[in-house]
Design a protein around this motif. Structure first.
Motif, PDB file in Angstrom:
ATOM      1  N   PHE A 156      -6.087   6.550   1.231  1.00 52.54           N
ATOM      2  CA  PHE A 156      -5.508   5.305   1.743  1.00 52.54           C
ATOM      3  C   PHE A 156      -4.586   5.507   2.938  1.00 52.54           C
ATOM      4  CE2 PHE A 156      -6.410   4.340  -2.734  1.00 52.54           C
ATOM      5  CZ  PHE A 156      -7.112   3.152  -2.605  1.00 52.54           C
ATOM      6  N   ASN A 176       0.804  -1.211   0.000  1.00 51.62           N
ATOM      7  CA  ASN A 176       0.000   0.000   0.000  1.00 51.62           C
ATOM      8  C   ASN A 176       0.839   1.263   0.000  1.00 51.62           C
ATOM      9  OD1 ASN A 176      -2.523  -1.194  -0.103  1.00 51.62           O
ATOM     10  ND2 ASN A 176      -2.697  -1.389   2.113  1.00 51.62           N
ATOM     11  N   THR A 179      -7.677  -0.710  -4.590  1.00 54.60           N
ATOM     12  CA  THR A 179      -6.482   0.131  -4.696  1.00 54.60           C
ATOM     13  C   THR A 179      -6.352   0.756  -6.081  1.00 54.60           C
ATOM     14  OG1 THR A 179      -5.082  -1.749  -5.346  1.00 54.60           O
ATOM     15  CG2 THR A 179      -5.276  -1.280  -2.994  1.00 54.60           C
TER      16      THR A 179
END
Length: 454
Positions: free
Chosen positions: A307, A150, A285
């Protein structure tokens, strides 16, 4: 060799493999935000540049099943050195690449290294830690599988705008050199579990064609569409070869993956839940940045902000969820986490052009807390009842199947967006359908958790 207690050697080995796996996960996604710089340097278009991420995913998926054989032939110290050595070679090749093809070759080497470390990491967590600490160890391992990928696009974007994309590989080499030295100093020599383990070449070929075909077909479906011959051919070949692979594993004396793993009820339930989980969250994502930039007219920075809270909190939630699973049991941890996942996912299905950034960030944070708190406990619970000798088989099959399901979920979400757009639907509808699919998969995770986890 530094003198450590037996437990100290385990902790040192675990820390090294966690960091190596985190680097592999980071390397997988860091290129997403550096593609523009790479394409400009080598004069290739976006379709060609995208193969840097597609090839990484494909090679990672087909490498993992072969690790079970490597683990039977090589002592752990040598296996870690092998992974780090391949990783170093990949970083050198990529950082010094004079052409796009050479860079692609370097990415392939990096993917092979990542494919080795991922199942090794989970095997260490399950077989070298004492009972009562496995979920905690798996939660720490979850940082490598959740937090690292991430944060990759953020790191890549910062480097490509300041020092250039090659700087990432210089930094990577420095970290890898430290890990090689740490392995030499802290990981003791040992004997391989089974020196006479035989590699069944036909199983390896079927595994490569099976998982590779599915991964290629699913990844290309989002851009080429379901009707494209490449998509259908790749999925058909992949499914057929995977069926033959499964059949062969039940008939040979030295299977590449020991399918006795599916005799465990826990493994079957965890396998289903993790595949649903990865299909649900990996596509987000990609979809969220498209939603923020393409539909709402926001910036890439604003998309990244969505995020950040969940990514930061994953550093705490991954190990904390594992610790709690060891202390109070896996059911309460996974049920609460699955409720968070489902609640955040369902809420996101109702977003439209007017949804404020803070609300989207809040929903993604709730959703992200569920994801990061499920990965470790579910993996450790699913592997916990397997015989020690086939834990690596279970881990490898987990990792490969999750990769395919993540690609399938992402492709399906993108396909919903493009199909809705081609039919002239309201601009937000395609995104709502994509988020709705993610929500349906998240609710399925909750259903499996409530029904199967005890």
């Amino acid at each position: 060799m530094i003198r450590l207690t037996d437990r100290g050697h385990v902790y040192a080995l675990f820390a090294i493999v966690v960091l190596a796996t985190a680097l592999g996960s980071l390397t997988q996604t860091v290129m997403n935000s550096m593609l523009g710089g790479v394409e400009a340097d080598f004069g290739v278009d976006a379709a060609v540049g995208q193969w840097l991420t597609t090839a990484y995913m494909l090679v990672l998926g087909v490498t993992v099943p072969a690790v079970t054989w490597l683990a039977q032939r090589l002592p752990m110290r040598r296996l870690v050195f092998l992974a780090l050595g391949i990783f170093v070679a990949g970083a050198v090749v990529s950082g010094a690449a004079p052409s796009f093809g050479v860079l692609l070759a370097g990415r392939v080497l990096q993917a092979v290294a990542a494919g080795i470390t991922l199942p090794v990491l989970q095997s260490i967590a399950m077989t070298r830690f004492p009972p009562g600490q496995n979920a905690t160890a798996m939660g720490i391992a979850g940082i490598a599988m959740g937090f690292a990928p991430n944060i990759g696009p953020l790191i890549g974007g910062a480097l490509v705008d300041s020092l250039g994309w090659r700087s990432f590989y210089a930094i990577l080499l420095g970290i890898l050199a430290t890990l090689v030295l740490a392995t030499a100093l802290t990981v003791p020599r040992g004997e391989a579990p089974t020196r006479d383990a035989r590699l069944d070449a036909r199983s390896l070929l079927l595994s490569t064609l099976g998982f590779g075909g599915l991964l290629l077909g699913f990844s290309e479906a989002s851009t080429l569409g379901l009707s494209h011959p490449l998509v259908w051919a790749a999925v058909a070949v992949g499914a057929a070869c995977l069926g033959l692979f499964v059949r062969r594993q039940r008939r040979v004396d030295d299977p590449l993956i020991d399918l006795r793993i599916f005799e465990s009820r826990r493994f079957r339930a965890s396998f289903a839940a993790q595949n649903l989980l990865f299909a649900s969250f990996m596509g987000i994502t990609l979809i969220v940045p498209l939603f923020v930039v393409g539909l709402q007219g926001g910036t890439a920075l604003e998309a990244g902000i969505v995020f950040i809270p969940a990514t930061i909190m994953a550093l705490v939630c991954n190990p904390l969820a594992g610790f709690l699973a060891d202390r109070v049991g896996v059911r309460p941890v996974t049920v609460v986490s699955a409720v968070l996942l489902a609640a955040g996912s369902v809420a996101m299905a109702f977003m439209d052009e007017a949804t404020p950034l803070w609300a989207m960030t809040l929903m993604q944070t709730v959703r992200g807390l569920g994801v990061s708190s499920l990965i470790g406990p579910y993996a450790s619970w699913g592997l916990s009842k397997l015989p020690r000798a086939i834990v690596m088989d279970g881990s490898a099959f987990f990792a490969t199947a999750r990769q395919a399901c993540a690609s399938l979920g992402t492709a399906a979400m993108v396909l919903l967006i493009t199909t809705a757009g081609s039919l002239g639907a309201a601009p937000a509808l395609g995104y709502q359908l994509a988020f709705g699919l993610s929500a349906a998969l998240a609710v399925a995770v909750l259903a499996v958790t409530l029904a199967k986890v005890r």
